[in-house]
Design a protein around this motif. Structure first.
Motif, PDB file in Angstrom:
ATOM      1  N   UNK A 127       0.867  -1.118  -0.054  1.00 40.26           N
ATOM      2  CA  UNK A 127       0.263   0.067   0.125  1.00 40.26           C
ATOM      3  C   UNK A 127       0.984   1.057  -0.353  1.00 40.26           C
ATOM      4  N   UNK A 128       2.078   1.308   0.524  1.00 45.41           N
ATOM      5  CA  UNK A 128       2.753   2.360   1.071  1.00 45.41           C
ATOM      6  C   UNK A 128       3.535   2.560  -0.531  1.00 45.41           C
ATOM      7  N   UNK A 129       4.095   1.464  -1.178  1.00 48.42           N
ATOM      8  CA  UNK A 129       4.823   1.657  -2.610  1.00 48.42           C
ATOM      9  C   UNK A 129       3.790   2.242  -3.440  1.00 48.42           C
ATOM     10  N   UNK A 130       2.698   1.865  -3.175  1.00 49.16           N
ATOM     11  CA  UNK A 130       1.794   2.840  -4.183  1.00 49.16           C
ATOM     12  C   UNK A 130       1.300   3.697  -3.694  1.00 49.16           C
ATOM     13  N   UNK A 131       1.199   4.494  -2.641  1.00 47.18           N
ATOM     14  CA  UNK A 131       0.527   5.400  -2.182  1.00 47.18           C
ATOM     15  C   UNK A 131       2.274   6.290  -2.850  1.00 47.18           C
ATOM     16  N   UNK A 132       3.006   6.037  -2.593  1.00 49.38           N
ATOM     17  CA  UNK A 132       4.206   6.874  -3.021  1.00 49.38           C
ATOM     18  C   UNK A 132       3.994   6.969  -4.486  1.00 49.38           C
ATOM     19  N   UNK A 133       4.039   5.943  -5.012  1.00 45.35           N
ATOM     20  CA  UNK A 133       3.630   6.368  -6.810  1.00 45.35           C
ATOM     21  C   UNK A 133       2.618   7.074  -7.603  1.00 45.35           C
ATOM     22  N   UNK A 134       1.654   7.008  -6.486  1.00 51.13           N
ATOM     23  CA  UNK A 134       0.785   8.165  -6.857  1.00 51.13           C
ATOM     24  C   UNK A 134       1.281   9.817  -6.608  1.00 51.13           C
ATOM     25  N   UNK A 135       1.625  10.255  -5.497  1.00 51.81           N
ATOM     26  CA  UNK A 135       2.233  11.433  -5.030  1.00 51.81           C
ATOM     27  C   UNK A 135       3.892  11.454  -5.459  1.00 51.81           C
ATOM     28  N   UNK A 136       4.626   9.980  -6.058  1.00 52.93           N
ATOM     29  CA  UNK A 136       5.401  10.862  -6.540  1.00 52.93           C
ATOM     30  C   UNK A 136       5.059  11.707  -8.055  1.00 52.93           C
ATOM     31  N   UNK A 137       3.911  11.082  -8.999  1.00 53.73           N
ATOM     32  CA  UNK A 137       3.350  11.597 -10.388  1.00 53.73           C
ATOM     33  C   UNK A 137       2.831  12.617 -10.109  1.00 53.73           C
ATOM     34  N   UNK A 138       2.095  13.112  -8.879  1.00 55.28           N
ATOM     35  CA  UNK A 138       2.032  14.026  -8.322  1.00 55.28           C
ATOM     36  C   UNK A 138       2.264  15.657  -7.925  1.00 55.28           C
ATOM     37  N   UNK A 139       3.809  15.023  -7.350  1.00 51.59           N
ATOM     38  CA  UNK A 139       5.147  16.158  -7.856  1.00 51.59           C
ATOM     39  C   UNK A 139       5.639  16.142  -9.143  1.00 51.59           C
ATOM     40  N   UNK A 140       5.816  15.034  -9.986  1.00 51.47           N
ATOM     41  CA  UNK A 140       6.014  15.306 -10.952  1.00 51.47           C
ATOM     42  C   UNK A 140       5.109  16.196 -11.692  1.00 51.47           C
ATOM     43  N   UNK A 141       3.919  16.242 -11.463  1.00 46.50           N
ATOM     44  CA  UNK A 141       3.259  17.316 -12.354  1.00 46.50           C
ATOM     45  C   UNK A 141       3.306  18.555 -12.136  1.00 46.50           C
ATOM     46  N   UNK A 142       3.448  18.716 -10.325  1.00 46.24           N
ATOM     47  CA  UNK A 142       3.448  20.428  -9.666  1.00 46.24           C
ATOM     48  C   UNK A 142       4.976  20.992 -10.569  1.00 46.24           C
ATOM     49  N   UNK A 143       5.670  19.931  -9.909  1.00 48.51           N
ATOM     50  CA  UNK A 143       7.156  20.195 -10.758  1.00 48.51           C
ATOM     51  C   UNK A 143       6.793  20.683 -11.558  1.00 48.51           C
ATOM     52  N   UNK A 144       6.646  20.075 -13.075  1.00 46.91           N
ATOM     53  CA  UNK A 144       6.796  20.285 -14.144  1.00 46.91           C
ATOM     54  C   UNK A 144       5.970  21.627 -14.338  1.00 46.91           C
ATOM     55  N   UNK A 145       5.042  22.426 -13.800  1.00 44.92           N
ATOM     56  CA  UNK A 145       3.826  23.252 -14.087  1.00 44.92           C
ATOM     57  C   UNK A 145       4.165  24.911 -13.201  1.00 44.92           C
ATOM     58  N   UNK A 146       5.752  23.826 -12.435  1.00 47.21           N
ATOM     59  CA  UNK A 146       5.818  25.522 -11.684  1.00 47.21           C
ATOM     60  C   UNK A 146       7.494  25.405 -11.787  1.00 47.21           C
ATOM     61  N   UNK A 147       8.512  24.288 -13.079  1.00 42.60           N
ATOM     62  CA  UNK A 147       9.179  24.968 -13.774  1.00 42.60           C
ATOM     63  C   UNK A 147       9.975  24.423 -13.232  1.00 42.60           C
ATOM     64  N   UNK A 148      10.229  23.537 -11.249  1.00 42.44           N
ATOM     65  CA  UNK A 148      11.080  22.985 -11.089  1.00 42.44           C
ATOM     66  C   UNK A 148      11.578  22.088 -10.925  1.00 42.44           C
ATOM     67  N   UNK A 149      12.988  22.025 -12.686  1.00 42.91           N
ATOM     68  CA  UNK A 149      13.560  20.237 -12.982  1.00 42.91           C
ATOM     69  C   UNK A 149      14.384  20.235 -12.784  1.00 42.91           C
ATOM     70  N   UNK A 150      14.582  20.365 -11.171  1.00 46.42           N
ATOM     71  CA  UNK A 150      15.450  19.466 -10.109  1.00 46.42           C
ATOM     72  C   UNK A 150      14.645  18.593  -9.427  1.00 46.42           C
TER      73      UNK A 150
END
Length: 305
Positions: free
Chosen positions: A257-280
């Motif tokens: 469950x934790x791995x699945x949750x992390x995957x979902x949240x990592x994907x959310x951070x990827x989208x947020x980082x792209x929108x904010x142009x936070x490339x690192x």
């Protein structure tokens, strides 16, 4: 004379709810039941007219005697007030409803007690909430609502409980009172601890409550803060930290469950980082996301053998 605990105690905390508390309390007193129940109300030193409204209800309503009212002399905070109210609940079962929400099914308590009486392997029952957006005078129902059985692993991945719809077995007592564990939130922490390793929860396919959204609620205040990028990232990371905590709490039995949750949240951070142009952040969490997908596949292969 021995005071027999009620079958159900309804737990209500309130602060500055003078515009909503009457509707909330009356919806509970209007419950049609075949058993005893009481209503515990803990007012966290509201500077408004909540005291008077509740006193009036107690004096005028034919079920006013069911109310056990506590009004703190000073503000102790929402978590401490929640602990206080829960520890005043002596019923076999506890239902929760905050002072700005209300119930729309007069058989809610009866249905939930009947279910828990018939299903001893379930420690918790909940339903779906109709949202009321106070500022817009708009009601919104869930797009889909279906019957769902869940356990602690499911709850670590996603909170299936609508707080004002939830009832649980009272696993706390005077020798082991309820105490919120620090930095783990309130509601979901309670549900996970009530479920424990072995019990289940049931979400019924019905709407029986109204969850009110307004600017002065905790949710409304959080939204009004308009967090920046790093604050949003910090909030997401706190979800991961909590999931890791519960996995350790349950001896690693929620790893999938934790791995699945992390995957979902990592994907959310990827989208947020792209929108904010936070490339690192973008590069780092793309990598973490794909690693999590590999771990999910590996876990599925191991468990399929």
């Amino acid at each position: 004379m021995i005071n027999t605990p009620p079958v159900v105690s309804v737990c209500m905390i309130t602060y500055n709810h003078e515009d909503y508390i009457y509707e909330s309390v009356i919806s509970i007193l209007n419950q049609q039941v075949s058993f005893s129940y009481n209503l515990i109300i803990a007012n966290d030193c509201s500077p408004d007219n909540t005291d008077k409204i509740i006193d009036d209800i107690k004096a005028s309503h034919d079920k006013g005697y069911l109310i056990n009212y506590y009004s703190h002399a000073k503000n102790i905070g929402v978590h401490a007030n929640f602990e206080f109210a829960l520890n005043k609940c002596k019923g076999q079962y506890v239902a929760v409803c905050e002072g700005d929400d209300y119930w729309i099914d007069n058989l809610k308590l009866q249905k939930q007690v009947d279910f828990l009486n018939k299903n001893p392997n379930y420690n918790l029952i909940t339903g779906y909430a109709r949202q009321y957006f106070q500022n817009d005078n708009l009601f919104k129902d869930p797009l889909v609502y279906e019957k769902l059985s869940f356990d602690f692993r499911d709850m670590i991945y996603q909170n299936h409980c609508s707080t004002c719809s939830t009832m649980f077995r009272n696993i706390f007592n005077d020798t082991e009172p309820f105490k919120l564990l620090k930095n783990l939130g309130a509601d979901r922490q309670l549900w996970i601890r009530v479920l424990g390793k072995n019990a289940k929860g049931m979400k019924m396919d019905e709407i029986n409550v109204v969850y009110r959204r307004h600017d002065s609620s905790l949710t409304g205040k959080r939204r009004a803060l308009n967090p920046n990028f790093l604050e949003k990232i910090g909030y997401i990371k706190s979800k991961i930290r909590k999931a890791n905590y519960w996995n350790d709490y349950f001896d690693g039995e929620a790893t999938a469950s934790v791995i699945s949750l992390k995957s979902k949240l990592y994907k959310k951070i990827v989208r947020l980082s792209k929108d904010e142009k936070q490339w690192s952040y973008f590069i780092l969490y793309v990598f973490k996301f794909y690693i999590s997908k590999v771990l999910i596949q590996y876990n599925n292969i191991i468990h399929s053998k």
